[in-house]
Motif scaffolding. Structure first.
Motif, PDB file in Angstrom:
ATOM      1  N   UNK A   4       0.826  -1.206   0.000  1.00  0.00           N
ATOM      2  CA  UNK A   4       0.000   0.000   0.000  1.00  0.00           C
ATOM      3  C   UNK A   4       0.858   1.254   0.000  1.00  0.00           C
ATOM      4  N   UNK A   5       2.135   1.105   0.261  1.00  0.00           N
ATOM      5  CA  UNK A   5       3.116   2.188   0.413  1.00  0.00           C
ATOM      6  C   UNK A   5       2.771   3.116   1.576  1.00  0.00           C
ATOM      7  N   UNK A   6       2.001   2.619   2.534  1.00  0.00           N
ATOM      8  CA  UNK A   6       1.725   3.404   3.731  1.00  0.00           C
ATOM      9  C   UNK A   6       2.874   3.307   4.728  1.00  0.00           C
ATOM     10  N   UNK A   7       3.611   2.208   4.669  1.00  0.00           N
ATOM     11  CA  UNK A   7       4.782   2.062   5.527  1.00  0.00           C
ATOM     12  C   UNK A   7       5.986   1.716   4.654  1.00  0.00           C
ATOM     13  N   UNK A   8       7.161   1.996   5.159  1.00  0.00           N
ATOM     14  CA  UNK A   8       8.397   1.644   4.473  1.00  0.00           C
ATOM     15  C   UNK A   8       9.314   0.955   5.471  1.00  0.00           C
ATOM     16  N   UNK A   9      10.197   0.139   4.951  1.00  0.00           N
ATOM     17  CA  UNK A   9      11.186  -0.535   5.791  1.00  0.00           C
ATOM     18  C   UNK A   9      12.535   0.147   5.614  1.00  0.00           C
ATOM     19  N   UNK A  10      13.281   0.212   6.687  1.00  0.00           N
ATOM     20  CA  UNK A  10      14.649   0.701   6.601  1.00  0.00           C
ATOM     21  C   UNK A  10      15.529  -0.153   7.468  1.00  0.00           C
ATOM     22  N   UNK A  11      16.821   0.057   7.395  1.00  0.00           N
ATOM     23  CA  UNK A  11      17.762  -0.713   8.206  1.00  0.00           C
ATOM     24  C   UNK A  11      17.705  -2.191   7.913  1.00  0.00           C
TER      25      UNK A  11
END
Length: 129
Positions: A4-11
């Protein structure tokens, strides 16, 4: 939720962030769907789950959101950067296990991700939105 591109992952996937480009949508989802619901039976549950939230199903909204998104603009730049023959040649390099890309950026991208990226560019070139 990533789709949904409401959240993103990092690290390397260890951290989850709210996509600040979609703050209005995130706040809408939280205010609309954060209450705990109870259902009398399975039919009531499945009826609720099969309902469609028209806020996210509008073609105009979806198209506008996608085209304004910075990542999509960057992707469109890559589509214009490569010719169809250059993309095919990069696919042939991936097919040959001993060959490596000479392109300044592509040579640093892991093979599986590069394959997905090149195929998405080819598909977009042949089936434009």
């Amino acid at each position: 939720m990533r789709l949904t591109s409401l959240i993103t992952l990092r690290g390397a996937g260890r951290f989850i962030d709210i996509n600040t480009l979609r703050n209005d949508d995130v706040n809408y989802v939280i205010s609309t769907y954060s209450n705990i619901m109870t259902f009398k039976n399975n039919d009531e549950y499945f009826s609720f789950m099969s309902s469609i939230d028209n806020r996210f199903m509008s073609d105009k909204l979806l198209t506008t959101t996608l085209w304004e998104h910075a990542k999509v603009q960057k992707f469109m730049n890559w589509i214009n950067y490569f010719s169809f023959n250059e993309l095919l040649s990069e696919l042939m390099i991936l097919a040959n296990t001993r060959a490596s890309s000479k392109h300044d950026v592509l040579k640093y991208i892991k093979e599986s991700v590069r394959l997905e990226f090149i195929i998405s560019l080819i598909l977009q070139k042949n089936i434009p939105i």
